[in-house]
Design a protein around this motif. Structure first.
Motif, PDB file in Angstrom:
ATOM      1  N   ILE A 126       0.876  -1.168   0.000  1.00  0.00           N
ATOM      2  CA  ILE A 126       0.000   0.000   0.000  1.00  0.00           C
ATOM      3  C   ILE A 126       0.913   1.217   0.000  1.00  0.00           C
ATOM      4  O   ILE A 126       1.616   1.479   0.984  1.00  0.00           O
ATOM      5  N   LEU A 127       0.934   1.957  -1.085  1.00  0.00           N
ATOM      6  CA  LEU A 127       1.961   2.975  -1.280  1.00  0.00           C
ATOM      7  C   LEU A 127       1.910   4.070  -0.232  1.00  0.00           C
ATOM      8  O   LEU A 127       2.958   4.576   0.199  1.00  0.00           O
ATOM      9  N   GLU A 128       0.700   4.456   0.211  1.00  0.00           N
ATOM     10  CA  GLU A 128       0.635   5.533   1.202  1.00  0.00           C
ATOM     11  C   GLU A 128       1.108   5.073   2.579  1.00  0.00           C
ATOM     12  O   GLU A 128       1.284   5.888   3.488  1.00  0.00           O
ATOM     13  N   GLN A 129       1.348   3.756   2.745  1.00  0.00           N
ATOM     14  CA  GLN A 129       1.874   3.250   4.006  1.00  0.00           C
ATOM     15  C   GLN A 129       3.398   3.117   3.995  1.00  0.00           C
ATOM     16  O   GLN A 129       3.986   2.739   5.009  1.00  0.00           O
ATOM     17  N   VAL A 130       4.018   3.403   2.857  1.00  0.00           N
ATOM     18  CA  VAL A 130       5.482   3.374   2.788  1.00  0.00           C
ATOM     19  C   VAL A 130       6.036   4.536   3.601  1.00  0.00           C
ATOM     20  O   VAL A 130       5.669   5.692   3.381  1.00  0.00           O
ATOM     21  N   GLU A 131       6.905   4.232   4.564  1.00  0.00           N
ATOM     22  CA  GLU A 131       7.417   5.251   5.481  1.00  0.00           C
ATOM     23  C   GLU A 131       8.768   5.808   5.060  1.00  0.00           C
ATOM     24  O   GLU A 131       9.156   6.892   5.504  1.00  0.00           O
ATOM     25  N   ALA A 132       9.498   5.075   4.219  1.00  0.00           N
ATOM     26  CA  ALA A 132      10.793   5.554   3.728  1.00  0.00           C
ATOM     27  C   ALA A 132      11.198   4.702   2.538  1.00  0.00           C
ATOM     28  O   ALA A 132      10.764   3.551   2.401  1.00  0.00           O
ATOM     29  N   VAL A 133      12.040   5.276   1.670  1.00  0.00           N
ATOM     30  CA  VAL A 133      12.515   4.580   0.472  1.00  0.00           C
ATOM     31  C   VAL A 133      14.044   4.657   0.428  1.00  0.00           C
ATOM     32  O   VAL A 133      14.625   5.739   0.575  1.00  0.00           O
ATOM     33  N   TYR A 134      14.672   3.501   0.223  1.00  0.00           N
ATOM     34  CA  TYR A 134      16.110   3.461  -0.043  1.00  0.00           C
ATOM     35  C   TYR A 134      16.286   3.258  -1.540  1.00  0.00           C
ATOM     36  O   TYR A 134      15.957   2.200  -2.087  1.00  0.00           O
ATOM     37  N   TYR A 135      16.779   4.293  -2.229  1.00  0.00           N
ATOM     38  CA  TYR A 135      16.961   4.245  -3.680  1.00  0.00           C
ATOM     39  C   TYR A 135      18.406   3.868  -3.955  1.00  0.00           C
ATOM     40  O   TYR A 135      19.326   4.675  -3.802  1.00  0.00           O
ATOM     41  N   ARG A 136      18.620   2.620  -4.353  1.00  0.00           N
ATOM     42  CA  ARG A 136      19.970   2.089  -4.474  1.00  0.00           C
ATOM     43  C   ARG A 136      20.175   1.442  -5.850  1.00  0.00           C
ATOM     44  O   ARG A 136      20.081   0.229  -6.009  1.00  0.00           O
ATOM     45  N   VAL A 172       5.593   4.350 -13.500  1.00  0.00           N
ATOM     46  CA  VAL A 172       6.005   3.759 -12.223  1.00  0.00           C
ATOM     47  C   VAL A 172       6.987   4.675 -11.507  1.00  0.00           C
ATOM     48  O   VAL A 172       6.845   4.970 -10.311  1.00  0.00           O
ATOM     49  N   GLY A 173       7.995   5.142 -12.253  1.00  0.00           N
ATOM     50  CA  GLY A 173       8.972   6.038 -11.629  1.00  0.00           C
ATOM     51  C   GLY A 173       8.333   7.307 -11.110  1.00  0.00           C
ATOM     52  O   GLY A 173       8.694   7.807 -10.032  1.00  0.00           O
ATOM     53  N   GLY A 174       7.362   7.834 -11.855  1.00  0.00           N
ATOM     54  CA  GLY A 174       6.684   9.043 -11.408  1.00  0.00           C
ATOM     55  C   GLY A 174       5.851   8.826 -10.163  1.00  0.00           C
ATOM     56  O   GLY A 174       5.828   9.660  -9.258  1.00  0.00           O
ATOM     57  N   VAL A 175       5.151   7.686 -10.101  1.00  0.00           N
ATOM     58  CA  VAL A 175       4.355   7.377  -8.912  1.00  0.00           C
ATOM     59  C   VAL A 175       5.255   7.220  -7.689  1.00  0.00           C
ATOM     60  O   VAL A 175       4.983   7.762  -6.611  1.00  0.00           O
ATOM     61  N   LEU A 176       6.344   6.475  -7.843  1.00  0.00           N
ATOM     62  CA  LEU A 176       7.245   6.253  -6.707  1.00  0.00           C
ATOM     63  C   LEU A 176       7.902   7.559  -6.269  1.00  0.00           C
ATOM     64  O   LEU A 176       8.115   7.793  -5.076  1.00  0.00           O
ATOM     65  N   ALA A 177       8.224   8.411  -7.225  1.00  0.00           N
ATOM     66  CA  ALA A 177       8.840   9.692  -6.881  1.00  0.00           C
ATOM     67  C   ALA A 177       7.877  10.612  -6.141  1.00  0.00           C
ATOM     68  O   ALA A 177       8.304  11.535  -5.442  1.00  0.00           O
TER      69      ALA A 177
END
Length: 311
Positions: free
Chosen positions: A63-73, A98-103
């Motif tokens: 659930i994307l709105e429940q993501v609390e942090a992202v490690y972009y590696r 996809v990249g736009g949504v995640l960003a």
């Protein structure tokens, strides 16, 4: 939920995921350039409400709105080398979809891909480093032979380095790397006009410093070798964990703040009088080998940052 965007085989990301698992964090790993659309589904809604969405992979429902942090590696690029017309279309749609949504996720990133992209440009790095208070070597970016030769005559000895690491194949058909190399006026010819080149005054160094900044934590390692470009042979390197020279840590954090980054791998040449001279900052640089060699707890620092309360 901590979302880790990385390629499926990345030992460096594995080190951070291991630290997160030790803290009983909920972790999801996703490589959009490989998994989407064949092995993943995404739906995201936008309108007169905060955006929300669902990302489903083979092993997770996120659930994307429940993501609390992202490690972009370093996830796999959306576009493969020499794509067909269909592959180019699908890859481009994935990158901007996809990249736009995640960003657009409203959570902390280590670090945000758009900030990383801006910070990868070396001319911008050099100007930002000067503003942050670093000593910066004389540098010329040009494709004009006359200016390159004049720069070499004025600032010699000078070195050439690529503006960005680029896949390159040697005359034997094998992958090759273009290392930093000393050049002089006689080494230059009309081929200078064929591309942008970066020339820089060579620093008389006694050692190199690799300074890794994570959030507000700064790890400084002295690298001793007889190489102009220490990346050329890791077997000829020796490492010493040291305290950063006075003012260096604060300047690194100022630099990262200007780019909106929370991570940076800085390279400095250390002169005989102990002055660190800025060479570059990789906003998504390698560090796993350095932790293995010295024990500096970079993976733990990244995990701590990802789990930090954003408020």
């Amino acid at each position: 939920m901590i979302l880790v965007l990385t390629c499926l085989d990345d030992p460096t990301a594995d080190m951070v995921i291991d630290q997160l698992n030790q803290r009983d964090a909920c972790v999801a790993r996703f490589d959009p350039g490989v998994e989407f659309p064949a092995d993943a589904e995404l739906s995201a809604w936008f309108g007169r409400f905060p955006p929300y969405g669902v990302l489903t992979t083979r092993s997770r429902r996120i659930i994307l709105e429940q993501v609390e942090a992202v490690y972009y590696r370093r996830p796999t690029p959306y576009l493969a080398d020499n794509p067909s017309q269909v592959e180019r279309f699908v890859g481009t749609q994935a990158r901007f979809g996809v990249g736009g949504v995640l960003a657009a996720l409203r959570c902390p990133y280590v670090s945000h891909p758009w900030a990383i992209t801006a910070a990868e440009h070396k001319p911008l790095q050099l100007d930002m480093a000067r503003q942050a208070g670093f000593e910066v070597p004389a540098t010329l970016v040009t494709n004009r032979l006359e200016d390159a030769r004049a720069f070499a005559a004025q600032h010699g000895p000078i070195v050439y380095k690529p503006l960005r690491a680029t896949p390159y194949t040697g005359s034997d058909g094998e992958p090759a790397t273009i290392w930093t190399a000393q050049v002089g006026p006689d080494d230059m010819d009309g081929t200078v006009s064929a591309a942008a080149h970066l020339f820089q005054a060579r620093i008389r160094k006694t050692a190199d410093l690799r300074v890794t900044a994570v959030g507000k934590r700064v790890f400084c390692v002295r690298i001793d070798s007889d190489l102009l470009d220490w990346r050329q042979d890791y077997d000829r390197l020796s490492y010493t964990v040291i305290e950063p020279p006075p003012g260096l840590a604060d300047a690194c954090l100022t630099y990262l703040g200007e780019f909106g980054l929370s991570f940076g791998a800085f390279d400095f040449a250390l002169t005989g009088d102990g002055t660190p001279v800025f060479l570059e900052c990789n906003p998504n640089g390698q560090w796993g080998w350095l932790e293995d060699a010295t024990g500096v707890p970079i993976a733990a620092a990244i995990a701590d940052l990802l789990l930090e309360d954003p408020t």
